[in-house]
Design a protein around this motif. Structure first.
Motif, PDB file in Angstrom:
ATOM      1  N   LEU A 621       0.811  -1.214   0.000  1.00  0.00           N
ATOM      2  CA  LEU A 621       0.000   0.000   0.000  1.00  0.00           C
ATOM      3  C   LEU A 621       0.848   1.270   0.000  1.00  0.00           C
ATOM      4  O   LEU A 621       0.397   2.329  -0.438  1.00  0.00           O
ATOM      5  CB  LEU A 621      -0.929   0.022   1.219  1.00  0.00           C
ATOM      6  CG  LEU A 621      -2.075  -0.999   1.228  1.00  0.00           C
ATOM      7  CD1 LEU A 621      -2.734  -1.029   2.597  1.00  0.00           C
ATOM      8  CD2 LEU A 621      -3.094  -0.673   0.150  1.00  0.00           C
ATOM      9  N   LEU A 622       2.077   1.171   0.490  1.00  0.00           N
ATOM     10  CA  LEU A 622       2.935   2.347   0.554  1.00  0.00           C
ATOM     11  C   LEU A 622       3.254   2.906  -0.827  1.00  0.00           C
ATOM     12  O   LEU A 622       3.523   4.092  -0.984  1.00  0.00           O
ATOM     13  CB  LEU A 622       4.243   2.018   1.289  1.00  0.00           C
ATOM     14  CG  LEU A 622       4.111   1.675   2.774  1.00  0.00           C
ATOM     15  CD1 LEU A 622       5.446   1.243   3.339  1.00  0.00           C
ATOM     16  CD2 LEU A 622       3.574   2.874   3.550  1.00  0.00           C
ATOM     17  N   SER A 623       3.233   2.050  -1.829  1.00  0.00           N
ATOM     18  CA  SER A 623       3.551   2.498  -3.191  1.00  0.00           C
ATOM     19  C   SER A 623       2.299   2.672  -4.046  1.00  0.00           C
ATOM     20  O   SER A 623       2.394   2.861  -5.260  1.00  0.00           O
ATOM     21  CB  SER A 623       4.494   1.490  -3.871  1.00  0.00           C
ATOM     22  OG  SER A 623       3.898   0.195  -3.918  1.00  0.00           O
ATOM     23  N   TYR A 624       1.119   2.612  -3.411  1.00  0.00           N
ATOM     24  CA  TYR A 624      -0.126   2.728  -4.183  1.00  0.00           C
ATOM     25  C   TYR A 624      -0.244   4.089  -4.852  1.00  0.00           C
ATOM     26  O   TYR A 624       0.069   5.132  -4.266  1.00  0.00           O
ATOM     27  CB  TYR A 624      -1.347   2.512  -3.277  1.00  0.00           C
ATOM     28  CG  TYR A 624      -2.642   2.915  -3.964  1.00  0.00           C
ATOM     29  CD1 TYR A 624      -3.231   2.083  -4.909  1.00  0.00           C
ATOM     30  CD2 TYR A 624      -3.233   4.153  -3.704  1.00  0.00           C
ATOM     31  CE1 TYR A 624      -4.399   2.464  -5.573  1.00  0.00           C
ATOM     32  CE2 TYR A 624      -4.396   4.543  -4.360  1.00  0.00           C
ATOM     33  CZ  TYR A 624      -4.972   3.686  -5.289  1.00  0.00           C
ATOM     34  OH  TYR A 624      -6.113   4.075  -5.944  1.00  0.00           O
ATOM     35  N   HIS A 625      -0.715   4.083  -6.081  1.00  0.00           N
ATOM     36  CA  HIS A 625      -1.064   5.304  -6.802  1.00  0.00           C
ATOM     37  C   HIS A 625      -2.167   4.936  -7.780  1.00  0.00           C
ATOM     38  O   HIS A 625      -2.120   3.858  -8.375  1.00  0.00           O
ATOM     39  CB  HIS A 625       0.146   5.886  -7.544  1.00  0.00           C
ATOM     40  CG  HIS A 625      -0.035   7.339  -7.896  1.00  0.00           C
ATOM     41  ND1 HIS A 625      -0.701   7.754  -9.018  1.00  0.00           N
ATOM     42  CD2 HIS A 625       0.344   8.478  -7.249  1.00  0.00           C
ATOM     43  CE1 HIS A 625      -0.717   9.086  -9.055  1.00  0.00           C
ATOM     44  NE2 HIS A 625      -0.101   9.547  -7.998  1.00  0.00           N
ATOM     45  N   PRO A 626      -3.165   5.795  -7.961  1.00  0.00           N
ATOM     46  CA  PRO A 626      -4.262   5.450  -8.881  1.00  0.00           C
ATOM     47  C   PRO A 626      -3.745   5.125 -10.274  1.00  0.00           C
ATOM     48  O   PRO A 626      -2.824   5.778 -10.772  1.00  0.00           O
ATOM     49  CB  PRO A 626      -5.116   6.725  -8.895  1.00  0.00           C
ATOM     50  CG  PRO A 626      -4.787   7.428  -7.628  1.00  0.00           C
ATOM     51  CD  PRO A 626      -3.361   7.109  -7.336  1.00  0.00           C
ATOM     52  N   LYS A 627      -4.343   4.113 -10.891  1.00  0.00           N
ATOM     53  CA  LYS A 627      -3.942   3.733 -12.241  1.00  0.00           C
ATOM     54  C   LYS A 627      -4.422   4.741 -13.272  1.00  0.00           C
ATOM     55  O   LYS A 627      -3.836   4.896 -14.325  1.00  0.00           O
ATOM     56  CB  LYS A 627      -4.513   2.348 -12.580  1.00  0.00           C
ATOM     57  CG  LYS A 627      -3.883   1.220 -11.772  1.00  0.00           C
ATOM     58  CD  LYS A 627      -4.456  -0.132 -12.182  1.00  0.00           C
ATOM     59  CE  LYS A 627      -3.826  -1.245 -11.374  1.00  0.00           C
ATOM     60  NZ  LYS A 627      -4.367  -2.584 -11.746  1.00  0.00           N
TER      61      LYS A 627
END
Length: 651
Positions: A621-627
């Motif tokens: 989750l730390l690297s999550y970014h919207p696609k």
């Protein structure tokens, strides 16, 4: 007062906690030495190594179990402690040594990985300023502890320095990096009368600023406080797991006892204790929430706790305010129409609007400065009417400044020609401020607004992610509000609404079963922010709106809203995945135990590995970014031929 034995116990506990990593390392070496000696046929010496390893590693575990029992809590440590004692009883020193080592090593890995998930939050506190260069009355600059700075102090900030408090620039210009507040690492030009925030950095330039917020009242301090508090607010999944663990641990003890009584197999009973530890289940939900909150903080999105994340992920209806939310609130006067001599009325109206924070009122004040209007008359009996405007006495005359609703309730007639002027201004994309003196409409002020970049594309992305319905509630005119809604891609537009009407509308949506998030920025939005299932405040909004809300978008951008909504859904999904992993691991271990392919040491290895797996899973989750990639558009004023503006000055 503690007696000597209790004091010694406390000292021992602190010493063990301080050297826990060394204890884990020493246990590992002893186990390795024990197995090497066993391979060399030195069985007796090997047993000594393994016994010492077991005792060393079991000591901190047993101490934790005892401390928990004193608080009437049965935890995982108690299961492991009983299992280790049982292994000693049956002479399985290698099993007891491996079990305790894996437990300590698992705790070490857990702490390391949890520390990484909290790094983005920890970095916030490390960025907090500690000193300030305060200008004294004689003009000298003194380096002062930031906690000693008072409101009204003049502070000097040079290139490379952190801004220590919130304030307003009184002299100088600078480029400021506001990444610590907005999450956006870009330089912002700041000059006279501009607001600056504690924790941000002067990249180039030098400024003098007057402190307006100090200590815990600064925006940066509130960000840290909100994020730290958010970590302690549990999601429904965490609350369920807490209740589950309360009954689960005693249940495992009972099952192990029944296995011992029923099968007369002490080893099997001890193994049940070890493999029944719900470690991955207990850690799975909290680490997902911490990682999600940390990701949000890093990207300028403050989410106030796991409960908020869970509710936000289920939102299906988004309700928006208009001015300052869908639009930037950067307004400018485009046209002034007067009926007779309006000099006194315009100057007095400007004086009244100086105390207003509404963008339309501020636009009038800015325009008046360019015209050189000045007000000499005596103003008294000022009456602010929410959602309509302001009334006041100017000398012996009554001044009314606001929208058409205020004109109607004040019994001020608008003739056909004046109505045509109003319609023409609206058709040209203006919001309207109406000014009346002594029951006569004396001036119309047309004001244009700027819609926020990426509104339409962001709303499309939100719908693709799960939002079913978007609604705009505004106090503005119906025709121009519809035009704004159409350009933004809003499903429904409801205009000419007072703050109380907006809150009632939100409540009505909830009564139909909708899960509602309200997005706003002003004091007038606070009732709706508090009423909605999730209140989302633009970070540029008022303190009341930010404090009332559940989610704060520090950069006040719609891509942040897309990020926040997607992050909430991903965090809840990640939590569920961790629960499945944890429960699946326990089921697999018990099945393997019954099938005779899993034993104590191997089972403990799988158990500890499952804890590491759920933590690593959460760290994704730390690297999550919207696609969905949103195009970055320059802010623009709406086409004057489209009539996309409103006619209400809300105070």
């Amino acid at each position: 007062m503690l007696n000597k034995s209790e004091v010694d116990a406390v000292k021992m506990t602190r010493w063990i906690q301080k050297h826990l990593n060394n204890i884990t390392l020493a246990t590992g070496f002893l186990i390795a030495g024990g197995f090497i000696l066993k391979w060399l046929q030195q069985t007796a010496v090997s047993s000594v190594f393994l016994i010492i390893a077991s005792v060393i590693a079991a000591t901190p575990i047993i101490m934790r179990a005892w401390a928990a029992l004193r608080l009437k809590t049965i935890g995982i440590e108690l299961l492991v402690s009983i299992a280790v004692v049982g292994a000693f009883v049956i002479g399985e020193y290698d099993e007891s040594a491996i079990v305790t080592f894996l437990f300590l090593f698992g705790a070490y890995l857990e702490n390391k990985t949890l520390a990484k998930t909290r790094q983005s939050i920890k970095s916030l506190t490390e960025m907090a300023p500690t000193t300030a260069n305060v200008v004294s009355e004689d003009g000298t600059v003194v380096s002062t502890d930031v906690d000693l700075v008072d409101k009204g102090d003049i502070v000097l900030v040079k290139t490379g320095d952190q801004i220590p408090v919130d304030g307003v620039i009184t002299d100088g210009t600078a480029y400021v990096n506001e990444a610590s507040v907005t999450g956006e690492a870009r330089l912002v030009a700041k000059g006279m009368s501009d607001t600056v925030f504690a924790g941000t950095m002067v990249d180039n330039g030098s400024i003098f600023m007057e402190a307006t917020k100090v200590g815990d009242d600064t925006t940066f301090a509130k960000i840290i406080e909100l994020v730290e508090e958010a970590q302690d607010v549990k999601s429904p999944a965490e609350k369920f797991i807490d209740r589950f663990a309360t009954y689960y641990t005693p249940a495992v003890l009972v099952i192990a006892l029944l296995v011992w009584v029923g099968f007369r197999d002490f080893r099997l009973a001890i193994t049940v204790l070890v493999l029944g530890c719900p470690g991955a289940l207990v850690i799975g939900a909290p680490v997902s929430n911490v990682a999600g909150i940390g990701n949000g903080a890093k990207h300028g999105v403050l989410i106030k706790g796991g409960d908020v994340i869970n509710t936000f992920s289920h939102v299906d209806t988004l309700v928006f305010d208009k001015t300052g939310t869908l639009t930037q609130g950067k307004t400018a006067v485009s046209k002034v129409i007067t009926y007779g001599d309006a000099t006194v009325a315009l100057a007095a109206a400007t004086a009244l609007e100086k105390n207003s924070t509404h963008p339309l009122g501020q636009a009038l004040v800015s325009y008046a400065q360019t015209q050189g209007w000045s007000e000499q008359a005596k103003i008294s009996d000022v009456d602010v009417i929410k959602g309509q405007g302001i009334k006041a006495h100017v000398d012996d005359e009554i001044l009314v400044v606001g929208n058409q609703l205020l004109m109607a309730t004040s019994h001020i007639m608008i003739d056909a020609d004046q109505q045509d002027d109003i319609n023409a201004l609206q058709a040209a994309g203006n919001s309207i401020i109406l000014i009346a003196m002594n029951q006569q409409l004396i001036a119309l002020v047309g004001v244009t607004d700027i819609i926020r970049p990426d509104v339409a594309t962001s709303l499309q992305a939100l719908k693709a992610t799960g939002v079913k319905r978007t609604i705009m509630l505004t106090g503005d005119n119906t025709v121009t509000a519809q035009a704004i809604g159409q350009q933004a891609g809003i499903d429904e537009v409801h205009a000419e609404m007072l703050p109380a009407d907006k809150a009632a509308f939100v409540k009505g949506l909830q009564e139909t079963g909708a899960i509602v998030a309200f997005v706003g920025d002003g004091i007038n939005d606070s009732p709706s922010l508090a009423t909605a299932d999730i209140g989302i405040a633009m970070g540029s909004g008022t303190d009341v709106a930010v404090d009332t809300s559940d989610v704060v978008l520090m950069q006040s951008s719609f891509p942040e809203l897309v990020h926040a909504y997607g992050l909430a859904k991903k965090t809840v999904g990640n939590t569920r995945m961790n629960i499945v992993i944890a429960v699946g691991t326990v089921a697999l271990l018990l099945f393997g135990l019954l099938a005779g392919v899993i034993y104590m040491a191997s089972g403990m290895f799988v158990h500890e590995a499952s804890i590491l797996v759920v933590i690593l899973n959460a760290m994704r989750l730390l690297s999550y970014h919207p696609k969905v990639q949103l195009s970055v558009k320059k802010a623009h004023v709406l086409d004057l031929n489209q009539g996309h503006h409103t006619n209400v000055s809300v105070h």
